[in-house]
Design a protein around this motif. Structure first.
Motif, PDB file in Angstrom:
ATOM      1  N   HIS B 259       1.223  64.740 -14.410  1.00  0.00           N
ATOM      2  CA  HIS B 259       0.662  64.237 -15.666  1.00  0.00           C
ATOM      3  C   HIS B 259      -0.328  63.109 -15.342  1.00  0.00           C
ATOM      4  N   PHE B 260      -1.512  63.237 -15.857  1.00  0.00           N
ATOM      5  CA  PHE B 260      -2.549  62.216 -15.629  1.00  0.00           C
ATOM      6  C   PHE B 260      -3.013  61.710 -16.983  1.00  0.00           C
ATOM      7  N   ASN B 261      -2.742  60.427 -17.226  1.00  0.00           N
ATOM      8  CA  ASN B 261      -3.154  59.809 -18.486  1.00  0.00           C
ATOM      9  C   ASN B 261      -4.208  58.771 -18.150  1.00  0.00           C
ATOM     10  N   PHE B 262      -5.408  58.975 -18.640  1.00  0.00           N
ATOM     11  CA  PHE B 262      -6.546  58.177 -18.183  1.00  0.00           C
ATOM     12  C   PHE B 262      -7.275  57.532 -19.348  1.00  0.00           C
ATOM     13  N   PHE B 263      -7.633  56.282 -19.151  1.00  0.00           N
ATOM     14  CA  PHE B 263      -8.429  55.580 -20.160  1.00  0.00           C
ATOM     15  C   PHE B 263      -9.562  54.837 -19.475  1.00  0.00           C
ATOM     16  N   ASN B 264     -10.749  54.969 -19.995  1.00  0.00           N
ATOM     17  CA  ASN B 264     -11.901  54.292 -19.409  1.00  0.00           C
ATOM     18  C   ASN B 264     -12.698  53.602 -20.504  1.00  0.00           C
ATOM     19  N   MET B 265     -13.036  52.343 -20.275  1.00  0.00           N
ATOM     20  CA  MET B 265     -13.875  51.681 -21.264  1.00  0.00           C
ATOM     21  C   MET B 265     -15.038  50.980 -20.571  1.00  0.00           C
ATOM     22  N   THR B 266     -16.225  51.249 -21.045  1.00  0.00           N
ATOM     23  CA  THR B 266     -17.412  50.624 -20.477  1.00  0.00           C
ATOM     24  C   THR B 266     -18.056  49.729 -21.516  1.00  0.00           C
ATOM     25  N   SER B 267     -18.038  48.437 -21.235  1.00  0.00           N
ATOM     26  CA  SER B 267     -18.749  47.521 -22.126  1.00  0.00           C
ATOM     27  C   SER B 267     -19.777  46.720 -21.339  1.00  0.00           C
ATOM     28  N   GLY B 268     -19.653  46.727 -20.014  1.00  0.00           N
ATOM     29  CA  GLY B 268     -20.577  45.937 -19.201  1.00  0.00           C
ATOM     30  C   GLY B 268     -21.567  46.806 -18.457  1.00  0.00           C
ATOM     31  N   ALA B 269     -22.301  46.180 -17.568  1.00  0.00           N
ATOM     32  CA  ALA B 269     -23.318  46.800 -16.708  1.00  0.00           C
ATOM     33  C   ALA B 269     -24.552  47.203 -17.501  1.00  0.00           C
ATOM     34  N   SER B 270     -25.667  47.179 -16.807  1.00  0.00           N
ATOM     35  CA  SER B 270     -26.920  47.581 -17.433  1.00  0.00           C
ATOM     36  C   SER B 270     -27.048  49.104 -17.386  1.00  0.00           C
ATOM     37  N   VAL B 271     -26.771  49.654 -16.211  1.00  0.00           N
ATOM     38  CA  VAL B 271     -26.771  51.106 -16.060  1.00  0.00           C
ATOM     39  C   VAL B 271     -25.450  51.480 -15.419  1.00  0.00           C
ATOM     40  N   SER B 272     -24.725  52.419 -16.009  1.00  0.00           N
ATOM     41  CA  SER B 272     -23.489  52.846 -15.366  1.00  0.00           C
ATOM     42  C   SER B 272     -23.299  54.339 -15.527  1.00  0.00           C
ATOM     43  N   ARG B 273     -22.604  54.865 -14.567  1.00  0.00           N
ATOM     44  CA  ARG B 273     -22.272  56.284 -14.610  1.00  0.00           C
ATOM     45  C   ARG B 273     -20.871  56.411 -14.037  1.00  0.00           C
TER      46      ARG B 273
END
Ligand SMILES: Nc1ncnc2c1ncn2[C@@H]1O[C@H](COP(=O)(O)OP(=O)(O)OP(=O)(O)O)[C@@H](O)[C@H]1O
Ligand SMILES: [Mg+2]
Lengths: 250, 441
Positions: B259-273
């Motif tokens: 089981h893989f439970n994943f959360f990602n939040m991007t609020s910073g950086a100028s360019v992100s991938r």
């Protein structure tokens, strides 16, 4: 000075003029009832007072305590004591009712230069008001109006009114969707808020509400104007004879 | 057009960076060979640009104007600045593992008392231990993506975490990436998490800058294997500085009933991938990914997920919420592959974007490639503004425009944040979102 003074108000929505020169004066301590056929502009009037965008005021003015109400943002109006109990309260999924109530109350207090209520004091006040209005705590735990029945939504409006203690309460068909017991509780809630320094404008189609919340004045709206004003007996007259006579007059 | 110029200059700078860094990169023999191969692959591919389908919306030839040289090993001053950053990003009840400018910082990390079944080493240690079986796994990613290849060539350090069969360390592990460099620089990190069978752990990764650090480039990759019957809860928070650049890749493989439970939040950086490949390689495995972008100014953030259903009876749920203000640009690409054998796959993907300004942009590209016939797959996407009637209701109750928006935005991202199982980490994501909202007000 009147609490609310509306003078020759003209309002348009998308090229249609809906209010054509409406005037109304409400003083502190008074209860006014507005009646009138569907589509006569009652909700439009209440929205314009509360500051809803998409209405264009093309003429006339609204003074609140002598100040130009139309120049104020909706939140400024709320902080100054204008409250509209909506005919159709919206559902706001994901925003917890208690968070909403606390944020709103504190935003108003802050705008008035009062201190913010801390959570314990707020909770105490909110639960007290809810108990008085028979609003179950479970309702306060849900998202704002989410999954509420029509009647529950109306009760939530009255709850907010009791919590914010505004000086002008506009109740747009607060009786629609309420069962008889709920109507009595809500009306008691409204009556409890009657005071010499607060005014109410009660929009309704039915005499029954006015048996509980007895108005000082009754106005008949038709086609965007107040076409007749009188005392509480005018409502009884309307109940007997309908609006036809006024539609011709308008 | 100066696109071509930018490309050659950035490309040349990266080639130089490899030449200069080579001597400093850990690992000899096979590792050095792999690095060289990876770098050659990178050179062949060049910086990804819009005609490369997977990079369609994130054209590094235009977005990555320059390539910084490899960050120096952090000196005393850099470590001092990083120490300050650690204090302001401390999470209660977690085990902290800190990488400063791409190098593990033992003095800022908590590596004592690991307990049974938990082993933590640095990438350097593992790469210098020639007979470690982990080396193959560390270099397993193919060189077909230019940025993964570049990372394979350049990775200086990272953390290598092994969790034995049946072990379930209670404390979440927090890998904290701190940029602390005094001059513009690039950091390349690669980490590995290997969960045995019937094991479990929570992994938090966050990316931040020390006070006063401006331009830098993060190149990170994470390789994860989740053994049979194991569960990984993974939270990522990208709170890099506003001039930063963050390219991160992940490769996740799930065993049977994992089981893989994943959360990602991007609020910073100028360019992100953030690009991740998640493979359901064992029957009955389950994946939940939840992503949130909170962007303003001219930020660009791209999340590109590939969910590979390779075997039968697996389920995946992908939720993505983007809040885009000003002239920012949010990208979500979600590709789901259901291989011929993967019958009874249940895969769903739902993305919603909230545009707060007329110039904000959100691109959404779902792709379903289904080769099995008995499956339930679906995706949905919506893009829109905040609901005016809800805003008016809130304002009529005394909330300012910003306050009303903030409440509705919180509700919008709240649905994704709810998915975080750990209370502390959920609160952490809520406060990160709140910080973003307050900064807008
Ligand atoms: N946003 C709008 N766009 C177009 N027409 C509108 C809009 N809002 C109101 N109207 C029109 O204005 C008129 C007055 O509507 P309003 O809702 O004020 O009536 P009302 O007196 O409250 O009626 P009811 O008793 O049914 O609640 C109606 O003809 C309605 O269709
Ligand atoms: Mg109405």
């Amino acid at each position: 000075m009147a609490l609310l003074e509306i003078k020759d108000l003209h309002v348009r929505v998308e090229d249609n003029e809906i209010l054509h020169g409406l005037s109304l004066t409400v003083n502190e301590g008074e209860v006014h009832a507005i009646m009138g056929p569907n589509g006569s502009g009652k909700s439009t009037l209440s929205h314009v007072i509360a500051g809803k965008p998409d209405y264009e005021v093309t003429g006339g003015q609204i003074l609140f305590n002598g100040e130009d109400l139309l120049a104020m943002q909706p939140d400024e109006r709320a902080a100054k004591g204008v409250f509209l109990a909506f005919q159709y309260p919206v559902e706001i999924p994901g925003v917890a009712t208690m968070t909403f109530l606390r944020t709103a109350l504190n935003a108003q207090r802050k705008a008035r230069g009062e201190s913010e209520l801390l959570t314990p004091a707020f909770l105490k006040k909110a639960y007290e008001v809810a108990a008085r209005l028979n609003v179950p705590r479970d309702m306060l735990k849900r998202g704002v109006n989410v999954g509420f029945s029509g009647g529950e939504k109306k009760r939530n409006e009255i709850l907010q009114m009791a919590l914010f203690e505004p000086s002008l309460c506009i109740l747009d068909e607060m009786d629609s969707g309420l069962d008889i017991d709920a109507l009595r509780v809500a009306a008691d809630g409204v009556n409890a808020l009657r005071s010499p320094d607060r005014a109410m404008v009660v929009i309704t189609h039915y005499q029954r509400l006015l048996n509980y919340v007895v108005p000082d004045f009754v106005h008949v709206m038709s086609k965007g104007r107040v076409v007749k004003s009188g005392g509480k007996e005018l409502a009884l007259e309307l109940e007997a004879s309908g609006y036809t006579q006024f539609e011709d007059a308008a | 057009m100066n696109v071509v110029v930018a490309k050659t200059e950035t490309g040349r700078a990266l080639s130089d960076a490899f030449a200069v860094a080579r001597g400093r990169l850990p690992g000899t023999g096979q590792v050095a060979d792999r690095r060289r191969q990876a770098f050659e692959a990178y050179e062949r591919l060049g910086l990804p640009h819009r005609r490369i389908e997977e990079w369609k919306y994130t054209d590094l030839r235009t977005l990555m104007r320059e390539a910084f040289s490899l960050a120096a090993e952090p000196d005393a001053a850099a470590l001092e600045r990083a120490g300050e950053a650690v204090r302001s990003h401390t999470i209660d009840g977690v085990r902290r593992l800190v990488l400063v400018d791409g190098v593990f910082a033992p003095n800022l990390s908590q590596t004592d008392g690991l307990g049974q079944g938990l082993r933590i080493r640095t990438l350097q240690e593992v790469l210098e231990d020639a007979d470690s079986a982990l080396q193959a796994q560390l270099f397993a990613p193919e060189n077909s993506d230019a940025m993964v290849a570049l990372n394979s060539a350049m990775a200086t350090d990272g953390v290598v975490i092994e969790i034995a069969d049946g072990a379930a360390p209670k404390e979440p592990l927090h890998v904290l990436h701190i940029a602390s460099t005094a001059t513009p620089a690039a950091m390349f990190t690669r980490s590995l998490l290997r969960l045995g069978n019937n094991a479990g752990v929570t992994l938090v990764e966050s990316f931040v800058a020390a006070d006063g650090v401006k331009a830098y480039q993060v190149h990170d990759s994470l390789i994860v294997s989740i053994g049979d019957g194991s569960r990984l809860d993974h939270v990522r928070l990208i709170e890099d500085g506003r001039d930063a650049f963050n390219i991160s890749s992940a490769m996740v493989t799930l065993g049977a009933h994992a089981h893989f439970n994943f959360f990602n939040m991007t609020s910073g950086a100028s360019v992100s991938r953030y690009q991740a490949t998640i493979v359901c390689a064992g029957e009955g495995s389950r994946v939940e990914t939840n992503g949130v972008n909170l962007l303003n100014g001219r930020q660009h953030a791209d999340t590109t997920l590939l969910l590979d259903h390779a075997v039968p009876n697996c389920a995946s749920r992908e939720v993505f919420r983007a809040v885009v203000d000003d002239r920012a640009h949010s990208v979500f690409q979600g590709r789901i592959i259901v291989r011929p054998d993967a019958q009874k796959t249940d895969a769903k993907m739902m993305t919603r974007a909230l545009l707060l300004s007329d110039e904000a942009e959100a691109d959404n590209k779902p792709e379903l490639e289904i080769f099995a016939d008995d499956v339930t797959c679906g995706h949905g996407a919506t893009t829109g503004a905040l609901d005016e009637s809800l805003l008016f209701y809130l304002r009529a109750r005394g909330l300012s425009e910003k306050e009303a928006q903030a409440l509705l935005i919180q509700a919008f991202v709240g649905e994704a944040i709810e998915s975080i199982a750990n209370d502390t980490l959920r609160d952490l994501a809520v406060s990160a979102a709140q910080r973003w909202l307050e900064a807008r007000a």
